[in-house]
Design a protein around this motif. Sequence first.
Motif, short mmCIF file in Angstrom:
data_model
loop_
_atom_site.label_atom_id
_atom_site.label_comp_id
_atom_site.label_asym_id
_atom_site.label_seq_id
_atom_site.Cartn_x
_atom_site.Cartn_y
_atom_site.Cartn_z
N PHE A 48 -59.46 48.66 38.14
CA PHE A 48 -58.15 48.69 38.80
C PHE A 48 -57.82 47.31 39.37
O PHE A 48 -56.74 46.78 39.15
CB PHE A 48 -58.18 49.74 39.91
N VAL A 49 -58.78 46.72 40.08
CA VAL A 49 -58.56 45.38 40.66
C VAL A 49 -58.31 44.36 39.56
O VAL A 49 -57.40 43.54 39.64
CB VAL A 49 -59.75 44.96 41.54
N LEU A 50 -59.14 44.42 38.51
CA LEU A 50 -58.98 43.45 37.42
C LEU A 50 -57.66 43.65 36.69
O LEU A 50 -57.01 42.70 36.27
CB LEU A 50 -60.15 43.58 36.43
N LYS A 51 -57.23 44.89 36.60
CA LYS A 51 -55.96 45.20 35.92
C LYS A 51 -54.76 44.59 36.65
O LYS A 51 -53.82 44.11 36.03
CB LYS A 51 -55.81 46.72 35.81
N TRP A 52 -54.82 44.64 37.98
CA TRP A 52 -53.68 44.19 38.77
C TRP A 52 -53.93 42.85 39.47
O TRP A 52 -53.21 42.47 40.39
CB TRP A 52 -53.29 45.26 39.81
N SER A 53 -54.95 42.11 39.02
CA SER A 53 -55.33 40.86 39.69
C SER A 53 -54.19 39.83 39.68
O SER A 53 -54.11 38.97 40.56
CB SER A 53 -56.57 40.26 39.05
N ASP A 54 -53.30 39.93 38.70
CA ASP A 54 -52.19 38.97 38.64
C ASP A 54 -51.25 39.09 39.83
O ASP A 54 -50.47 38.18 40.12
CB ASP A 54 -51.40 39.15 37.34
N LEU A 55 -51.34 40.22 40.54
CA LEU A 55 -50.48 40.41 41.72
C LEU A 55 -51.05 39.68 42.94
O LEU A 55 -50.38 39.57 43.96
CB LEU A 55 -50.33 41.90 42.04
N LEU A 56 -52.29 39.20 42.81
CA LEU A 56 -52.87 38.40 43.90
C LEU A 56 -52.19 37.03 43.89
O LEU A 56 -51.84 36.52 42.84
CB LEU A 56 -54.38 38.24 43.69
N LYS A 57 -52.03 36.46 45.09
CA LYS A 57 -51.30 35.18 45.16
C LYS A 57 -52.22 33.98 44.92
O LYS A 57 -51.76 32.90 44.62
CB LYS A 57 -50.63 35.06 46.54
N ASP A 58 -53.52 34.20 45.11
CA ASP A 58 -54.48 33.10 45.04
C ASP A 58 -54.85 32.78 43.58
O ASP A 58 -55.53 33.57 42.91
CB ASP A 58 -55.73 33.49 45.85
N GLU A 59 -54.40 31.62 43.11
CA GLU A 59 -54.62 31.23 41.71
C GLU A 59 -56.12 31.15 41.37
O GLU A 59 -56.54 31.46 40.26
CB GLU A 59 -53.97 29.86 41.42
N LYS A 60 -56.90 30.72 42.38
CA LYS A 60 -58.35 30.58 42.14
C LYS A 60 -58.98 31.96 41.88
O LYS A 60 -59.82 32.11 40.99
CB LYS A 60 -59.02 29.93 43.34
N ILE A 61 -58.58 32.95 42.68
CA ILE A 61 -59.14 34.30 42.50
C ILE A 61 -58.69 34.89 41.17
O ILE A 61 -59.48 35.53 40.46
CB ILE A 61 -58.76 35.23 43.67
N ILE A 62 -57.44 34.64 40.81
CA ILE A 62 -56.93 35.14 39.53
C ILE A 62 -57.77 34.54 38.38
O ILE A 62 -58.17 35.24 37.45
CB ILE A 62 -55.44 34.78 39.35
N GLU A 63 -58.07 33.25 38.50
CA GLU A 63 -58.89 32.60 37.46
C GLU A 63 -60.31 33.19 37.46
O GLU A 63 -60.88 33.42 36.39
CB GLU A 63 -58.95 31.08 37.70
N PHE A 64 -60.85 33.44 38.67
CA PHE A 64 -62.21 34.00 38.74
C PHE A 64 -62.25 35.40 38.14
O PHE A 64 -63.24 35.79 37.51
CB PHE A 64 -62.72 34.00 40.18
N CYS A 65 -61.18 36.16 38.32
CA CYS A 65 -61.11 37.51 37.75
C CYS A 65 -61.20 37.45 36.22
O CYS A 65 -61.76 38.35 35.59
CB CYS A 65 -59.82 38.22 38.17
N GLU A 66 -60.66 36.38 35.64
CA GLU A 66 -60.76 36.19 34.18
C GLU A 66 -62.23 36.10 33.77
O GLU A 66 -62.65 36.66 32.77
CB GLU A 66 -60.03 34.90 33.75
N PHE A 67 -63.00 35.35 34.58
CA PHE A 67 -64.45 35.22 34.33
C PHE A 67 -65.12 36.60 34.44
O PHE A 67 -65.91 36.99 33.57
CB PHE A 67 -65.06 34.23 35.33
N VAL A 68 -64.77 37.33 35.50
CA VAL A 68 -65.40 38.64 35.74
C VAL A 68 -65.10 39.62 34.60
O VAL A 68 -65.93 40.45 34.24
CB VAL A 68 -64.95 39.23 37.10
#
Length: 264
Positions: free
Chosen positions: A240-260
Amino acid sequence: MKDLIYYADLAKSILEDEKKYFHDKKIIKKIFELTSKNYDIHAIISRLTIIDSYYSTQMNKRYFGIEDIANKIWELYGNNEKKVETAFIEFAESPSNEIILSLFNDNYGIKKDGEEYGKAISLISKYAYFQTNFKFPIYDNLARKVLPKIFKLYFTNVKITMKSIENIKNYINAINIFKSNSRINDYNKIDNLLWLTGKIREGNLSLILKKDEYIDFVNTLKSKKIFEKEEINKDDKSSFVLKWSDLLKDEKIIEFCEFVRNIK
DNA sequence: TGTAGTAACGAGTGAACTTC
DNA sequence: GAAGTTCACTCGTTACTACA
């Protein structure tokens, strides 16, 4: 996909950006510094209590758990705190010291019915991590789950399983193989990488986002009626978090989610 | 309205169970 | 048999329900 050093640096940069995780760590470190001036059994109890509280290792739920561990640490080298620190650092490099090994392998605390409880590897490793100024790898379930999966993705020639790193000796050996293969020559960065990966995989963002970021994320989900549109399975919060990670404002976390996402 | 009781939640661990 | 997954444990806190 970039190399692991890049993601370890990214994890460190995310976590040290005024996140609750970072503040919690600073508080614990401060307690270690303050109690070092009057190092005794009570200092050790105070430190263990603070770590237990912030990391939710639940040792306070065992009867006499923290006292047992404190006694054992105190019995190692008495009031020679430097010797404890050195022993932990040496153990992290080569886990052969039988005294430290017994510290990790002993049982601590009792159950309500008076029966022995069990080991406290996670809490003791966190104590060692702070005692050595982050020169000791943290052992916990997040790291144990994530480490084999990253090995599988990056170092296919080495087979590590959750079972194989159940005991502290094998775990440290695995971390050291990881350290040399990845060239992340820093236990703190390795911890950041494993911990952040684990937290995102488990779908737990409260320690990763600032309070306003967290509220903003949840409110965005609410405004888009995402909670209503789909069934949120509590056992599968990660996807669920990974699916909607693009809604997070932090670009670094969005990029890290790609790794995860690549960690299967 | 206030009190008492119940249920759910959080988090990490170790044991037990299931799958391959 | 090894590896992976699930479950029970622990208890303070919070939210909700039932009852006086």
